[in-house]
Design an enzyme around this catalytic site. Structure first.
Site, mmCIF file in Angstrom:
data_model
loop_
_atom_site.group_PDB
_atom_site.id
_atom_site.type_symbol
_atom_site.label_atom_id
_atom_site.label_comp_id
_atom_site.label_asym_id
_atom_site.label_seq_id
_atom_site.Cartn_x
_atom_site.Cartn_y
_atom_site.Cartn_z
ATOM 1 N N THR A 34 25.523 -45.229 -108.318
ATOM 2 C CA THR A 34 25.132 -44.462 -109.501
ATOM 3 C C THR A 34 25.295 -42.964 -109.387
ATOM 4 O OG1 THR A 34 23.321 -44.117 -111.078
ATOM 5 C CG2 THR A 34 22.706 -44.321 -108.774
ATOM 6 N N ALA A 35 25.171 -42.367 -108.195
ATOM 7 C CA ALA A 35 25.151 -40.900 -108.128
ATOM 8 C C ALA A 35 25.559 -40.408 -106.753
ATOM 9 C CB ALA A 35 23.744 -40.380 -108.464
ATOM 10 N N ILE A 36 25.963 -39.144 -106.711
ATOM 11 C CA ILE A 36 26.257 -38.474 -105.450
ATOM 12 C C ILE A 36 25.619 -37.092 -105.471
ATOM 13 C CG2 ILE A 36 28.435 -39.684 -105.054
ATOM 14 C CD1 ILE A 36 29.894 -37.177 -106.024
ATOM 15 N N GLY A 50 33.883 -42.107 -110.804
ATOM 16 C CA GLY A 50 34.610 -43.329 -111.119
ATOM 17 C C GLY A 50 34.046 -44.533 -110.394
ATOM 18 N N ASN A 51 33.349 -44.284 -109.262
ATOM 19 C CA ASN A 51 32.676 -45.358 -108.539
ATOM 20 C C ASN A 51 31.400 -45.803 -109.250
ATOM 21 O OD1 ASN A 51 34.011 -44.252 -105.624
ATOM 22 N ND2 ASN A 51 33.639 -46.436 -105.804
ATOM 23 N N SER A 52 30.887 -44.969 -110.143
ATOM 24 C CA SER A 52 29.634 -45.281 -110.820
ATOM 25 C C SER A 52 29.698 -46.650 -111.491
ATOM 26 C CB SER A 52 29.316 -44.217 -111.870
ATOM 27 O OG SER A 52 29.015 -42.986 -111.265
ATOM 28 N N ASP A 63 19.282 -45.903 -115.231
ATOM 29 C CA ASP A 63 20.736 -45.756 -115.207
ATOM 30 C C ASP A 63 21.432 -47.101 -115.018
ATOM 31 O OD1 ASP A 63 23.010 -44.232 -115.560
ATOM 32 O OD2 ASP A 63 23.318 -43.930 -113.416
ATOM 33 N N HIS A 117 25.172 -44.244 -117.463
ATOM 34 C CA HIS A 117 25.914 -43.043 -117.841
ATOM 35 C C HIS A 117 27.410 -43.321 -118.028
ATOM 36 C CE1 HIS A 117 26.385 -42.763 -113.365
ATOM 37 N NE2 HIS A 117 27.558 -42.246 -113.679
ATOM 38 N N GLY A 172 -2.614 -48.294 -117.516
ATOM 39 C CA GLY A 172 -3.572 -47.235 -117.815
ATOM 40 C C GLY A 172 -4.076 -46.467 -116.617
ATOM 41 N N ILE A 173 -3.209 -46.181 -115.657
ATOM 42 C CA ILE A 173 -3.617 -45.375 -114.505
ATOM 43 C C ILE A 173 -2.576 -44.290 -114.248
ATOM 44 C CG2 ILE A 173 -4.900 -47.237 -113.370
ATOM 45 C CD1 ILE A 173 -2.482 -47.653 -111.537
#
Length: 369
Positions: A232-234, A214-216, A140, A110, A272-273
């Site tokens: 990646t996220a908070i 900004g840490n992402s 991500d 992102h 295929g499961i």
């Protein structure tokens, strides 16, 4: 023992208490511990070793915005106005040098999702133009490559995120709010977090180390100085840190990176499961796995003998603890690779060797493998 004897000395010779106080300050427990090498009270050596590998990323992108004048019928009638206007915007994020020789930088998808050009700044102030090697929205994760001479770059060693545990101390390094490189610390709060609706393949490390906008794309580092995750996220009602941050495990990021470098994309596989968690069956002590809900006719799984109701216990020796873990393993296995599944059927353990085939349409990726 030392403190007790010192107190006795003060009673005997009251006029010597200033000297004894100085001795207590010098021979404090912290300094004694340092002198004996029992433990360290600082993470400065780890920070000094790892921060040169973490970079700031400035991303320039062109986005389309609605033209406010287009909504005015007078302007629309007498002027040839476009419905949308194109505008260049700038955003900042973080990244981690993982291959100094080739200049590869791992970051969050992102951060570079709308990239037209990017500039990377190292800790020592050098600036590099960077090209997008590839990105994978489902995890991500994205990879950039620095352009130009790459002398004296420092790559951070990758750890094994399968071996980390809840309670391990970690360091988060990044560029929060565009302030510049910042280091925070905390512990691993949980592992295998899913259901956050962030990406299609979720297996997050949760940490209380401060992660802010900004840490992402920055580094989650163990106290041994190894990269164990990409921030990646908070979760935050107000958009700031509240002690709940997430990172993509480095083992997942590494597998994505390998395909992005080789193909420019992730070529997901399937056997295929459809699978789901064991639910009440998992309450049995020590019983883990993923339940096969259905098997697609003519699929690699059916050809290998898998059936509805089988419980997958491990893949290539890796124990399976949830349906999402099994989906992740299959979805990130290169096409054409063979994987060995150990599964239970009616109380009996069996094995199957299955070749991974092409994935189905994206809309069904998280449900069918």
């Amino acid at each position: 023992m030392f403190i007790r004897s010192s107190l006795k000395t003060i009673k005997r010779w009251p006029n010597r208490w200033p000297l004894l106080l100085c001795m207590l300050l010098v021979w404090s427990p912290a300094n004694l511990a340092d002198a004996r090498g029992a433990y360290t009270q600082t993470v400065a050596p780890v920070v000094k070793e790892t921060t040169p590998s973490v970079v700031n990323i400035s991303v320039y992108a062109r986005v389309k915005q609605d033209n406010p004048l287009y909504n005015d019928p007078v302007f629309r009638e007498f002027f040839d106005l476009p419905k949308q206007l194109e505008k260049e915007i700038q955003a900042t994020g973080s990244g981690v040098i993982v291959d100094a020789e080739r200049g590869f930088v791992l970051t969050a998808n992102h951060v570079v999702a709308q990239i037209t050009r990017a500039q990377v700044t190292t800790k020592d102030g050098r600036k590099f133009d960077a090209k997008l090697v590839g990105r994978d929205p489902a995890t991500d994760i994205a990879v950039l490559q620095l352009q130009g001479p790459k002398g004296n770059l420092k790559a951070i060693p990758m750890g094994d995120s399968d071996k980390i545990e809840v309670g391990d101390f970690v360091i988060a390094i990044g560029n929060p709010f565009g302030l510049g490189q910042t280091v925070t610390s905390g512990i691993i709060s949980a592992l295998g977090r899913t259901g956050l609706g962030k990406q299609g393949y979720e297996d997050f490390i949760q940490t209380d180390a401060s992660i802010n906008p900004g840490n992402s794309g920055g580094a989650l580092v163990s106290f041994s100085g190894q990269l164990i995750g990409i921030n990646t996220a908070i979760i935050s009602p107000a958009g700031g840190n509240v002690g709940i941050g997430f990172a993509v495990p480095i083992n997942m990021a590494r597998r994505v990176m390998e395909q992005l470098v080789q193909y420019g994309e992730v070529r997901r596989g399937q056997i295929g499961i459809s699978v789901r968690d064991l639910g009440a069956m998992a309450s049995k002590e020590g019983y883990q796995g993923a339940l096969i809900g259905d098997v697609v006719g003519g699929s690699p799984a059916e050809n290998a003998g898998l059936q509805k109701g089988d419980i997958v216990k491990s893949v290539d020796g890796t124990p399976i603890g949830s349906a999402s873990q099994l989906r992740n393993l299959i979805g990130l296995t290169p096409l054409g690779s063979r994987m060995e599944l150990k599964f239970d059927r009616n109380g009996m353990t069996r094995n199957a060797l299955i070749e991974v085939g092409p994935a189905k349409a994206p809309a069904r990726r998280t449900a069918d493998q």
